[in-house]
Design a protein around this motif. Sequence first.
Motif, short mmCIF file in Angstrom:
data_model
loop_
_atom_site.label_atom_id
_atom_site.label_comp_id
_atom_site.label_asym_id
_atom_site.label_seq_id
_atom_site.Cartn_x
_atom_site.Cartn_y
_atom_site.Cartn_z
N PHE A 1 2.54 10.91 29.06
CA PHE A 1 2.46 12.32 28.68
C PHE A 1 3.51 13.11 29.47
CE2 PHE A 1 1.05 16.67 28.92
CZ PHE A 1 0.32 16.92 27.77
N LEU A 2 3.57 12.88 30.78
CA LEU A 2 4.54 13.58 31.62
C LEU A 2 5.97 13.21 31.25
CD1 LEU A 2 5.24 15.40 34.02
CD2 LEU A 2 4.92 13.40 35.52
N LEU A 3 6.22 11.93 31.02
CA LEU A 3 7.57 11.49 30.67
C LEU A 3 8.02 12.11 29.35
CD1 LEU A 3 9.98 9.64 31.30
CD2 LEU A 3 8.83 7.84 29.99
N THR A 4 7.14 12.16 28.38
CA THR A 4 7.47 12.76 27.08
C THR A 4 7.76 14.25 27.24
OG1 THR A 4 6.04 11.15 25.98
CG2 THR A 4 6.68 13.09 24.71
N HIS A 5 6.98 14.92 28.05
CA HIS A 5 7.22 16.34 28.34
C HIS A 5 8.61 16.54 28.94
CE1 HIS A 5 7.07 20.13 30.54
NE2 HIS A 5 7.08 19.49 31.69
N LEU A 6 8.98 15.71 29.89
CA LEU A 6 10.25 15.89 30.60
C LEU A 6 11.46 15.54 29.73
CD1 LEU A 6 9.18 14.37 34.04
CD2 LEU A 6 9.57 16.80 33.54
N LEU A 7 11.30 14.58 28.82
CA LEU A 7 12.43 14.13 28.01
C LEU A 7 12.45 14.72 26.60
CD1 LEU A 7 12.63 10.31 28.93
CD2 LEU A 7 13.89 12.24 29.93
#
Length: 363
Positions: free
Chosen positions: A188-194
């Motif tokens: 979830f965090l990785l998708t938010h950041l990228l």
Amino acid sequence: MDVYATLISTACFIILSILLLIFLMAIVSRKSFKHVITEILFELRYNIMGTLSVLDDWVLREKEISKELLMSTGKIALITGGTRGIGAQVVKKLLERDLHVIIGCRNVKSGQELCETYRAMGIKTGSVDVYQVDLNSLSSVRSFAKNIKEKYSKINILINNAGIMFGPHKLTEDGYESQFATNYLGHFLLTHLLLPEVIRAGDDDRRYSRIINVSSCAHKIGEINFDDINAKKLYIPSQAYAQSKLAQILFSNYLNTLMKDSNKRVGVYSVHPGVVDTDLFKEWYLDHLMSRYIRRLFFKSPEAGSISIIYACFSHKLEVGTGTYISNSQITPMSVSAYSTALQRRLFEFTMNELNIKEFGKE
């Protein structure tokens, strides 16, 4: 019919063995009677669901999908956990389609050795970068995303593949149950950041960029326990796994709606690769009863498990089929709870609050 009879008989034996094993383990571990009964009932549901999924894999064997795949030279794909099992086979297929592949993994050396192996096999197309990331650590995810954003302005395909299954109860450095953290929260965090890079790829190519969350049929018996999200009060390994997989699908559906509502060329998909013979089963207590040879007989190979993921990455049919759940290279129904927009929103807002994110996709 003989094959199905054998499979069903084996499944019954397995289920009975599981119930006996759980009960004996519960006595040894001195769990409460309530815990024992809850675990037995859930494991019964879990293994019935797993058996039905194995049957689906046998009946709905993957078809030849090469004619349905979009050409991909010059595209950039990022995959987490791409050094072994299903992920390694996905990397192989991405290279064969001439993509630049970014591998995010815990062991960079393993990723580099995998690429050398594929080159030695004669795969000359595509290119690879390998970066270190541990989905169990939010700081590691942030550091990984920072490195990617500094080098790449766009990402055509984001494959959230890394995962863990079962094992003892363990909290991460951030205080989250490890399966929830690795399978869902870190991605979830990785998708938010990228997300800005994924959106930019869709805008530049005038085609949909894609986010693929590798989930599981286990989501069908999953529930989101907001009151005990980290399973501190009652931990059943397979139940925690099912919760993390349902969370992935709820997130996929909600994010796909966000992308549609904001007119972004980003498709979000959930993929069940099948019941696959990988190292994920090393923490499965039944693994002590079932030899690797028996698993290979009934479960998919990692190569077969990778096909549905590749289908989600490239099939032109999915340009208009975003927000879907894919199994055996087909759009198939999700659980009833996965369609709940109220539950999707509640989990999304819960996660945003946990990660202190004010606006998704923007720092």
